[in-house]
Design a protein around this motif. Structure first.
Motif, mmCIF file in Angstrom:
data_model
loop_
_atom_site.group_PDB
_atom_site.id
_atom_site.type_symbol
_atom_site.label_atom_id
_atom_site.label_comp_id
_atom_site.label_asym_id
_atom_site.label_seq_id
_atom_site.Cartn_x
_atom_site.Cartn_y
_atom_site.Cartn_z
ATOM 1 N N LYS A 20 0.734 -1.287 0.084
ATOM 2 C CA LYS A 20 0.077 0.099 -0.143
ATOM 3 C C LYS A 20 0.681 1.382 -0.060
ATOM 4 C CE LYS A 20 -4.210 -1.850 2.036
ATOM 5 N NZ LYS A 20 -5.262 -1.048 0.983
ATOM 6 N N LYS A 21 2.391 1.114 0.067
ATOM 7 C CA LYS A 21 3.204 2.295 0.183
ATOM 8 C C LYS A 21 2.905 3.148 1.214
ATOM 9 C CE LYS A 21 4.349 2.327 -4.854
ATOM 10 N NZ LYS A 21 4.037 0.787 -4.892
ATOM 11 N N THR A 22 2.355 2.534 2.521
ATOM 12 C CA THR A 22 2.107 3.208 3.559
ATOM 13 C C THR A 22 3.417 3.742 4.344
ATOM 14 O OG1 THR A 22 0.214 1.828 3.983
ATOM 15 C CG2 THR A 22 0.643 3.410 5.616
ATOM 16 N N ARG A 23 3.494 4.874 4.938
ATOM 17 C CA ARG A 23 4.728 4.935 5.764
ATOM 18 C C ARG A 23 4.519 4.088 7.115
ATOM 19 N NH1 ARG A 23 6.209 11.492 6.077
ATOM 20 N NH2 ARG A 23 6.315 11.820 3.670
ATOM 21 N N LEU A 24 5.446 3.786 7.763
ATOM 22 C CA LEU A 24 5.473 2.987 8.845
ATOM 23 C C LEU A 24 6.575 3.311 10.064
ATOM 24 C CD1 LEU A 24 4.796 -1.041 8.831
ATOM 25 C CD2 LEU A 24 6.391 0.024 10.521
ATOM 26 N N VAL A 25 6.013 3.554 11.113
ATOM 27 C CA VAL A 25 6.749 3.688 12.105
ATOM 28 C C VAL A 25 6.954 2.543 13.111
ATOM 29 C CG1 VAL A 25 5.074 4.731 13.506
ATOM 30 C CG2 VAL A 25 7.442 5.322 14.197
ATOM 31 N N PHE A 26 8.271 2.263 13.568
ATOM 32 C CA PHE A 26 8.380 1.208 14.435
ATOM 33 C C PHE A 26 8.988 1.774 15.888
ATOM 34 C CE2 PHE A 26 11.578 -2.015 16.450
ATOM 35 C CZ PHE A 26 10.893 -3.205 16.090
ATOM 36 N N ILE A 27 8.036 1.755 16.799
ATOM 37 C CA ILE A 27 8.061 2.384 18.267
ATOM 38 C C ILE A 27 8.795 1.107 18.907
ATOM 39 C CG2 ILE A 27 6.942 3.439 19.819
ATOM 40 C CD1 ILE A 27 5.023 4.719 17.955
ATOM 41 N N THR A 28 9.573 1.413 19.917
ATOM 42 C CA THR A 28 10.077 0.563 21.005
ATOM 43 C C THR A 28 9.629 1.395 22.243
ATOM 44 O OG1 THR A 28 12.323 1.163 21.240
ATOM 45 C CG2 THR A 28 11.876 -0.421 19.737
ATOM 46 N N SER A 29 9.048 0.596 23.151
ATOM 47 C CA SER A 29 8.378 1.467 24.240
ATOM 48 C C SER A 29 8.581 0.584 25.864
ATOM 49 C CB SER A 29 7.094 1.634 24.089
ATOM 50 O OG SER A 29 6.428 2.432 25.245
ATOM 51 N N GLY A 30 8.731 1.241 26.776
ATOM 52 C CA GLY A 30 8.767 0.767 28.244
ATOM 53 C C GLY A 30 10.406 0.199 28.508
ATOM 54 N N GLY A 31 10.457 -0.120 29.754
ATOM 55 C CA GLY A 31 11.832 -0.600 30.122
ATOM 56 C C GLY A 31 12.062 -2.001 29.799
ATOM 57 N N THR A 32 13.363 -2.435 29.867
ATOM 58 C CA THR A 32 13.778 -3.877 29.891
ATOM 59 C C THR A 32 14.389 -4.317 31.336
ATOM 60 O OG1 THR A 32 16.296 -3.181 29.269
ATOM 61 C CG2 THR A 32 14.685 -3.485 27.528
ATOM 62 N N ILE A 33 14.160 -5.568 31.503
ATOM 63 C CA ILE A 33 14.470 -6.023 32.751
ATOM 64 C C ILE A 33 15.917 -6.887 32.645
ATOM 65 C CG2 ILE A 33 12.067 -6.146 33.867
ATOM 66 C CD1 ILE A 33 12.778 -9.342 33.702
ATOM 67 N N VAL A 34 16.837 -6.752 33.812
ATOM 68 C CA VAL A 34 18.122 -7.467 33.631
ATOM 69 C C VAL A 34 17.802 -8.457 34.893
ATOM 70 C CG1 VAL A 34 20.515 -7.359 34.053
ATOM 71 C CG2 VAL A 34 19.338 -5.531 32.788
ATOM 72 N N PRO A 35 17.691 -9.660 34.560
ATOM 73 C CA PRO A 35 17.743 -11.084 35.204
ATOM 74 C C PRO A 35 18.904 -11.063 36.177
ATOM 75 C CG PRO A 35 17.127 -11.563 33.185
ATOM 76 C CD PRO A 35 17.597 -10.480 32.871
ATOM 77 N N LEU A 36 19.160 -11.371 37.464
ATOM 78 C CA LEU A 36 20.006 -11.710 38.443
ATOM 79 C C LEU A 36 20.238 -13.169 38.581
ATOM 80 C CD1 LEU A 36 19.811 -9.032 41.277
ATOM 81 C CD2 LEU A 36 20.824 -8.552 39.041
ATOM 82 N N GLU A 37 19.505 -14.069 37.976
ATOM 83 C CA GLU A 37 19.599 -15.507 38.011
ATOM 84 C C GLU A 37 18.903 -16.014 36.691
ATOM 85 O OE1 GLU A 37 17.742 -14.510 42.286
ATOM 86 O OE2 GLU A 37 16.798 -14.317 40.234
ATOM 87 N N ASN A 38 19.526 -17.317 36.329
ATOM 88 C CA ASN A 38 19.300 -17.823 35.095
ATOM 89 C C ASN A 38 17.832 -18.250 35.191
ATOM 90 O OD1 ASN A 38 21.566 -17.453 33.064
ATOM 91 N ND2 ASN A 38 22.557 -18.856 34.456
ATOM 92 N N GLN A 39 17.378 -18.741 36.346
ATOM 93 C CA GLN A 39 16.126 -19.168 36.685
ATOM 94 C C GLN A 39 15.586 -17.801 37.492
ATOM 95 O OE1 GLN A 39 15.032 -23.307 37.609
ATOM 96 N NE2 GLN A 39 16.978 -23.843 37.191
ATOM 97 N N THR A 40 14.907 -17.059 36.630
ATOM 98 C CA THR A 40 14.747 -15.486 37.400
ATOM 99 C C THR A 40 13.762 -15.545 38.358
ATOM 100 O OG1 THR A 40 15.645 -14.712 35.170
ATOM 101 C CG2 THR A 40 14.552 -13.280 36.704
ATOM 102 N N VAL A 41 14.341 -14.959 39.470
ATOM 103 C CA VAL A 41 13.459 -14.516 40.472
ATOM 104 C C VAL A 41 13.529 -13.102 40.928
ATOM 105 C CG1 VAL A 41 12.911 -14.629 42.823
ATOM 106 C CG2 VAL A 41 13.347 -16.864 41.822
ATOM 107 N N ARG A 42 14.683 -12.690 40.806
ATOM 108 C CA ARG A 42 15.310 -11.085 41.149
ATOM 109 C C ARG A 42 15.660 -10.719 39.759
ATOM 110 N NH1 ARG A 42 16.866 -13.834 45.748
ATOM 111 N NH2 ARG A 42 15.799 -13.147 47.493
ATOM 112 N N PHE A 43 15.372 -9.334 39.600
ATOM 113 C CA PHE A 43 15.848 -8.690 38.477
ATOM 114 C C PHE A 43 15.989 -7.359 38.704
ATOM 115 C CE2 PHE A 43 11.312 -9.233 38.026
ATOM 116 C CZ PHE A 43 10.949 -7.915 37.747
#
Length: 328
Positions: A47-70
């Motif tokens: 359709k030749k539409t303009r498109l915007v790719f929005i990234t939003s919000g925060g990312t978490i960083v796990p402290l354990e591989n089987q994550t409980v804390r982050f």
């Protein structure tokens, strides 16, 4: 597998982006993410539409591989969710890649409100549920706009949770959108963690309390804007964000980012005034956008000023791409 220390980039203490992907497993739903996005992009490419790719919000960083804390940050995705609505008003199709359970376009008007919960908007009459009359007109407008966006296939909602999820989907998503060339804009409003703990350095199970103080050593997250600008989405208009608490650093750091990464726009703002004032910075211009006290009293959102400015910049970007194509 080599250790993190053996894979540091040029001795600078930063892991190379390509190495990051080799050290981490892709999210389990990456294929589903790619399928949905490819279908959406193919539709709008035709359709030749303009498109915007929005990234939003925060990312978490796990402290354990089987994550409980982050480790998390304060971002609830307001800027991204709000901006998506104004991009839709401007005629764009929107891919909204958001942190799971963060604010979403249109939904945001009735979630995350500290003074009123969603069920407080409703009343029961006999066996029927209705919207309370005092909220009816606004909710009708919001619902209509949302349904039109979905009906016309102009809004795609995709989510992420962890830093690794985000980066895998950012790489994959921008490469898929690259087929739109200059018609794509990348609006990188997500609050991405600057530091993380590589999987090899994490505890496998829950970190046990009772052993005294906890000391963590975090590695710096690779600078993914570099390959995004030069490889993944080299023809799109790329907008990044710079948040500072020291006003003296705001513009210099934004300009430093433009020089370092070679993209087109930085939206810079101070933590304390981010909802009232921003500075839109390009290599050749600097525009301060501010709300007046009257604007604030009438609940005007700063994103209603940011998006038209970016659409204007995108107009020029598309025109310059067409000009270059004609000259080749």
């Amino acid at each position: 597998m080599p250790t993190t220390e053996q894979l540091l980039d040029n001795g600078q203490g930063v892991i190379d982006p390509d190495v990051f992907f080799k050290m981490n497993s892709p999210p389990a739903n990456l294929k589903d993410f790619e399928t949905k996005l490819e279908q959406f992009v193919d539709y709008h490419q035709e359709k030749k539409t303009r498109l915007v790719f929005i990234t939003s919000g925060g990312t978490i960083v796990p402290l354990e591989n089987q994550t409980v804390r982050f480790i998390d940050n304060f971002s609830n995705g307001h800027r991204g969710a709000c901006s998506a609505e104004y991009f839709l008003e401007a005629g764009y199709a929107v891919v909204f890649m958001h942190r799971q359970f963060s604010l979403q376009p249109y939904h945001r008007h009735y979630t995350h409100n500290p003074s009123i919960g969603f069920l407080d908007y409703l009343v029961q009459k006999d066996d029927n549920i209705q919207v309370d009359q005092q909220y009816n007109d606004k909710m009708k407008t919001v619902l209509s706009n949302y349904q039109n966006a979905i009906k016309n296939n102009r809004l795609l909602l995709l989510d992420f949770v962890t830093l690794s999820d985000y980066l895998f989907k950012l790489k994959s998503g921008t490469r898929i959108l690259a087929r739109l060339q200059e018609n794509a804009m990348y609006y990188l409003a997500a609050a991405v963690s600057d530091f993380f703990i590589p999987s090899e350095k994490m505890h496998e199970h829950k970190i046990q309390s009772g052993g005294g103080a906890l000391t963590l050593t975090l590695d710096q997250v690779p600078k993914f804007l570099t390959p995004l600008v030069s490889v993944w989405a080299s023809k799109g208009l790329i907008v990044s964000f710079k948040l500072e608490t020291d006003v003296n650093l705001l513009v210099p750091k934004a300009r430093q980012a433009l020089t370092r990464y070679g993209h087109q726009v930085v939206v810079a703002n101070m933590l304390s005034t981010r909802k009232q004032t921003v500075t839109v910075i390009t290599k050749s211009s600097q525009q301060v956008l501010s709300l007046t006290p009257e604007d604030i009293a009438h609940h005007v959102e700063i994103e209603s000023r940011i998006i038209p400015q970016l659409v204007h910049i995108h107009d020029g970007w598309i025109s310059s791409g067409a000009t270059k194509a004609c000259q080749q």
